[in-house]
Design a protein around this motif. Structure first.
Motif, short mmCIF file in Angstrom:
data_model
loop_
_atom_site.label_atom_id
_atom_site.label_comp_id
_atom_site.label_asym_id
_atom_site.label_seq_id
_atom_site.Cartn_x
_atom_site.Cartn_y
_atom_site.Cartn_z
N MET A 20 0.68 -1.14 0.05
CA MET A 20 -0.06 -0.03 0.13
C MET A 20 0.74 1.15 0.05
O MET A 20 0.36 2.20 0.02
N SER A 21 2.00 0.98 0.05
CA SER A 21 2.96 2.34 0.21
C SER A 21 3.23 3.24 -1.15
O SER A 21 2.90 2.64 -2.24
N LEU A 22 2.91 4.46 -0.80
CA LEU A 22 3.08 5.18 -2.17
C LEU A 22 4.68 5.78 -2.33
O LEU A 22 4.76 6.12 -3.34
N ALA A 23 5.35 5.36 -1.69
CA ALA A 23 6.93 5.61 -1.79
C ALA A 23 7.22 5.28 -3.05
O ALA A 23 6.98 4.14 -3.40
N ASN A 24 8.06 6.06 -3.92
CA ASN A 24 8.72 5.77 -5.25
C ASN A 24 7.30 5.50 -6.19
O ASN A 24 7.95 4.85 -7.25
N THR A 33 -7.17 19.89 -9.12
CA THR A 33 -7.46 21.44 -8.52
C THR A 33 -8.76 21.28 -7.80
O THR A 33 -8.91 22.53 -7.28
N GLY A 34 -9.51 20.33 -7.76
CA GLY A 34 -10.85 20.38 -7.03
C GLY A 34 -10.53 19.84 -5.43
O GLY A 34 -9.60 19.62 -5.13
N TYR A 35 -11.77 19.94 -4.86
CA TYR A 35 -11.75 19.72 -3.38
C TYR A 35 -11.24 18.27 -3.27
O TYR A 35 -10.06 18.20 -2.21
N VAL A 36 -11.68 17.23 -3.70
CA VAL A 36 -11.27 16.01 -3.38
C VAL A 36 -9.97 15.84 -4.14
O VAL A 36 -8.78 14.99 -3.49
N GLY A 37 -9.45 16.05 -5.37
CA GLY A 37 -8.22 16.06 -5.90
C GLY A 37 -7.20 16.78 -5.32
O GLY A 37 -6.11 16.08 -5.23
N LEU A 38 -7.29 17.76 -4.68
CA LEU A 38 -6.48 18.58 -3.81
C LEU A 38 -5.71 17.64 -2.58
O LEU A 38 -4.70 17.50 -2.41
N ASN A 39 -7.11 17.04 -2.07
CA ASN A 39 -6.71 16.18 -0.80
C ASN A 39 -5.84 14.80 -1.13
O ASN A 39 -5.04 14.44 -0.61
N ILE A 40 -6.11 14.30 -2.48
CA ILE A 40 -5.70 13.25 -2.93
C ILE A 40 -4.27 13.64 -3.27
O ILE A 40 -3.07 12.70 -2.94
N ALA A 41 -3.96 14.56 -3.95
CA ALA A 41 -2.65 15.07 -4.24
C ALA A 41 -1.86 15.27 -3.03
O ALA A 41 -0.63 14.77 -2.73
N ARG A 42 -2.31 16.15 -2.26
CA ARG A 42 -1.53 16.39 -0.74
C ARG A 42 -1.03 15.01 -0.02
O ARG A 42 -0.11 14.92 0.13
N ILE A 43 -2.18 14.35 -0.02
CA ILE A 43 -1.63 12.88 0.85
C ILE A 43 -0.71 11.96 0.01
O ILE A 43 0.06 11.62 0.67
N ALA A 44 -0.87 12.02 -1.21
CA ALA A 44 0.18 11.21 -2.13
C ALA A 44 1.45 11.78 -1.86
O ALA A 44 2.53 11.19 -1.85
N VAL A 45 1.56 13.14 -1.91
CA VAL A 45 2.92 13.71 -1.83
C VAL A 45 3.48 13.56 -0.43
O VAL A 45 4.55 13.06 -0.18
N GLN A 46 2.60 13.91 0.56
CA GLN A 46 3.11 13.20 1.87
C GLN A 46 3.39 12.05 2.34
O GLN A 46 4.13 11.76 3.26
N ASN A 47 3.00 11.09 1.38
CA ASN A 47 3.60 9.62 1.32
C ASN A 47 4.53 9.45 0.36
O ASN A 47 4.76 8.22 -0.06
N ALA A 49 4.89 10.06 -2.78
CA ALA A 49 4.64 9.86 -4.23
C ALA A 49 5.00 10.70 -4.96
O ALA A 49 5.12 12.02 -4.59
N THR A 50 5.28 10.57 -6.11
CA THR A 50 5.52 11.69 -7.29
C THR A 50 4.30 12.00 -8.00
O THR A 50 3.26 11.02 -8.44
N VAL A 51 3.67 13.37 -8.06
CA VAL A 51 2.28 13.52 -8.60
C VAL A 51 2.29 14.28 -9.59
O VAL A 51 2.53 15.48 -9.61
N TYR A 52 1.71 13.90 -10.51
CA TYR A 52 1.24 14.64 -11.89
C TYR A 52 -0.08 14.89 -12.00
O TYR A 52 -0.82 14.01 -12.07
N SER A 53 -0.26 16.24 -12.01
CA SER A 53 -1.85 16.71 -11.85
C SER A 53 -2.01 17.47 -13.06
O SER A 53 -1.63 18.57 -13.15
#
Length: 153
Positions: A20-24, A33-47, A49-53
């Protein structure tokens, strides 16, 4: 016997956590850029992950643009209905998620003659996500692997 059982449980838990790890991992995100998407991006980065939005503007919303996590996101100007605009990033990713959708479309109030027009409910909620999922599936087939595409509505 109890010690062996505890060790087995701990081993299984560690295996699950590593799966389940998002590392790497690299995530392609539509609607980031929406409410749900921003939270997904934030949590992924904090875990880790590299995020392309992918969004029409290709920049973070003003309310988050100066946050550390938002500065770590790769903001891409693109159109979910035009895979060529995000093809390069998609080929790098391990998975994709879409939060693109709307409750009320730009053709509100509903008129049958607006069905299928730009900004209509059908295009925003159906066509966008089908287009992205099919494109991502093609990438997976070309890589001879399985890649996850998640739609959050």
């Amino acid at each position: 016997e109890k010690v062996k059982e505890v060790k087995n449980r701990e081993s299984k838990k560690k295996k699950q956590e590593s799966k389940m790890s998002l590392a790497n991992k690299k995530l392609l995100l539509f609607g980031g850029t929406g409410y749900v998407g921003l939270n997904i991006a934030r949590i992924a980065v904090q875990n880790s992950a590299t995020v392309y939005s992918v969004s029409r503007r290709g920049v973070p919303p003003k309310e988050v643009e100066k946050t550390e996590w938002a500065q770590s996101v790769n903001w891409i100007r693109g159109n979910i209905l035009e895979p060529e605009t995000y093809k390069e990033a998609a080929q790098e990713c391990d998975g994709a998620a879409s939060t693109v959708g709307t409750l009320i479309d730009s053709t509100f109030p509903f008129k049958p003659e607006n069905t299928g027009k730009a900004g209509s409910y059908e295009i925003v909620n159906r066509d966008t996500n089908i287009t992205a999922a099919q494109f991502f599936d093609e990438i997976a087939k070309n890589k001879n692997t399985k890649l996850n595409f998640v739609f959050v509505s």
